[in-house]
Design an enzyme around this catalytic site. Structure first.
Site, PDB file in Angstrom:
ATOM      1  N   GLU A 296     -38.190  -8.412 -33.705  1.00  0.00           N
ATOM      2  CA  GLU A 296     -36.955  -8.029 -34.109  1.00  0.00           C
ATOM      3  C   GLU A 296     -36.721  -6.488 -35.490  1.00  0.00           C
ATOM      4  O   GLU A 296     -37.472  -6.922 -36.438  1.00  0.00           O
ATOM      5  CB  GLU A 296     -35.730  -8.141 -33.576  1.00  0.00           C
ATOM      6  CG  GLU A 296     -34.305  -7.742 -33.602  1.00  0.00           C
ATOM      7  CD  GLU A 296     -33.306  -8.103 -33.610  1.00  0.00           C
ATOM      8  OE1 GLU A 296     -31.924  -8.342 -34.230  1.00  0.00           O
ATOM      9  OE2 GLU A 296     -32.903  -9.542 -33.149  1.00  0.00           O
TER      10      GLU A 296
ATOM     11  N   GLU B  50     -28.055  -2.980 -39.845  1.00  0.00           N
ATOM     12  CA  GLU B  50     -26.665  -3.436 -39.454  1.00  0.00           C
ATOM     13  C   GLU B  50     -25.294  -3.270 -40.772  1.00  0.00           C
ATOM     14  O   GLU B  50     -25.795  -3.246 -41.987  1.00  0.00           O
ATOM     15  CB  GLU B  50     -26.587  -4.849 -39.715  1.00  0.00           C
ATOM     16  CG  GLU B  50     -27.063  -5.097 -38.007  1.00  0.00           C
ATOM     17  CD  GLU B  50     -27.407  -6.540 -38.551  1.00  0.00           C
ATOM     18  OE1 GLU B  50     -26.784  -6.884 -37.359  1.00  0.00           O
ATOM     19  OE2 GLU B  50     -27.893  -7.639 -39.411  1.00  0.00           O
TER      20      GLU B  50
END
Length: 342
Positions: free
Chosen positions: A152, A156
């Site tokens: 991943e 964010e």
């Protein structure tokens, strides 16, 4: 209808002898669909634990000097500030302490599978206490744990305020005895509030490095050889070998220390929205170290294209709701909403 302009990505590799400044946008290539691998200095980020983005924490830039889509004063797209669908009523709303609520988030889940590439999205993000507003690449089977590895790469914007964002790589060796992921979270300051305007966010993934860009400026780069921990995934860049999908989501975390305490009171006057203007994906040629435009989605019309699905699972404090992914006026909006339980 919005007018879209394709901004050629940069062929820095051709000019590497002239400059190695990692914050400099690349010069325009003669082929507008291709860019050359830039040569820039790696950054060794901090490390912290991370958990399943499908259930908990997951991990998101337009250069106003070069992108006409941002600077063209003749454009009059729907204004996120005045859109009644997502703009709360300015009149203060006081919650009834006797009423409980169910909270809903949204996920735009890519159906395409990628092995390396460049991924761009022009977005206006969300930041309320407890929220996570994101763009990320994700190996779809990562959540299964056990002998399945985790891959991943995240961007964010966290609920502690829209003036900073978090970059991260999350990996885990496919070994049932290993319960903890390897993470490389790093907080960056924008120098502006990302919730007030659109910016171009980019993830760049190659066999040699992973990089994060905001407004066409590289902010972080992890290269081969940077190690964290002692497991097989210690060299995270080398361990990113699985095909990944491109995703965006808006949700609320239970970790107050990470994103602030979620109360939901900010939703009393109406939804919060993460706006996505467009998404571009580029293929990576390992032989020439160049990127070529694969596809672009401008979110015209009222339905998602075949590139996308939507999420409908639980993400800590919210349920992902397919109806909270809205396409209209040339934007895709990820909404955070609530409904009274009684």
């Amino acid at each position: 209808m919005k007018t879209k302009f394709l901004l050629p990505i940069i062929a820095l590799g051709l000019f590497a002898a002239c400059s190695d400044d990692s914050s400099s946008p690349a010069p325009v290539a003669s082929d507008p669909s291709a860019v050359v691998d830039p040569t820039q200095n790696p950054t060794d980020p901090a490390t912290n634990p991370a958990i399943d983005p499908a259930q908990t924490q997951t991990d998101p830039a337009t250069d106003p000097a070069t992108d006409p889509a941002v600077t063209d004063s003749t454009q009059t797209p729907t204004d996120p500030v005045t859109d009644p669908v997502v703009t709360p009523d300015p009149t203060p709303v006081v919650d009834d302490p006797n009423v409980t609520y169910t909270y809903y988030g949204a996920e735009l889940s890519g159906r395409d599978q990628f092995k390396y590439g460049r991924f761009e999205a022009r977005m206006k993000m969300v930041s309320i206490p407890g929220s996570v507003s994101s763009m990320f690449l994700y190996y779809d089977d990562s959540y299964k744990n056990g002998d399945i590895p985790w891959n991943e790469i995240d961007i964010e914007v966290l609920g502690k305020g829209g003036t900073s964002w978090q970059s991260n790589i999350i990996t885990r060796e496919g070994d049932p005895s290993i319960k903890k992921n390897t993470s490389s979270e790093k907080i960056h300051e924008y120098g502006f509030d990302a919730t007030e305007d659109f910016h171009l966010y980019a993830l760049i993934w190659t066999p040699e490095y992973v990089a994060w860009e905001i407004d066409s400026v590289e902010i972080r780069r992890d290269t081969l050889g940077i190690t964290r921990g002692t497991h097989a995934d210690a060299d995270q860049v080398a361990f990113l070998t699985e095909e990944q999908s491109l995703r965006f989501n808006l949700w609320a975390s239970k970790s107050a220390a990470w994103v602030g305490k979620f109360t939901g009171s900010e939703l009393a006057a109406g939804p919060q929205a993460q706006w996505i203007d467009y998404v571009r994906t580029y293929k990576y040629d390992e032989a020439t170290k160049t990127f070529t435009l694969d596809w672009q989605d401008d979110f015209d019309g009222t339905d998602l294209s075949d590139h996308w699905g939507t999420g409908n699972w639980e993400m800590e404090r919210v349920m992902l709701n397919r109806d909270n992914v809205v396409v209209e006026d040339g934007y895709c909006k990820l909404l955070m909403t609530r409904e009274a339980d009684n």
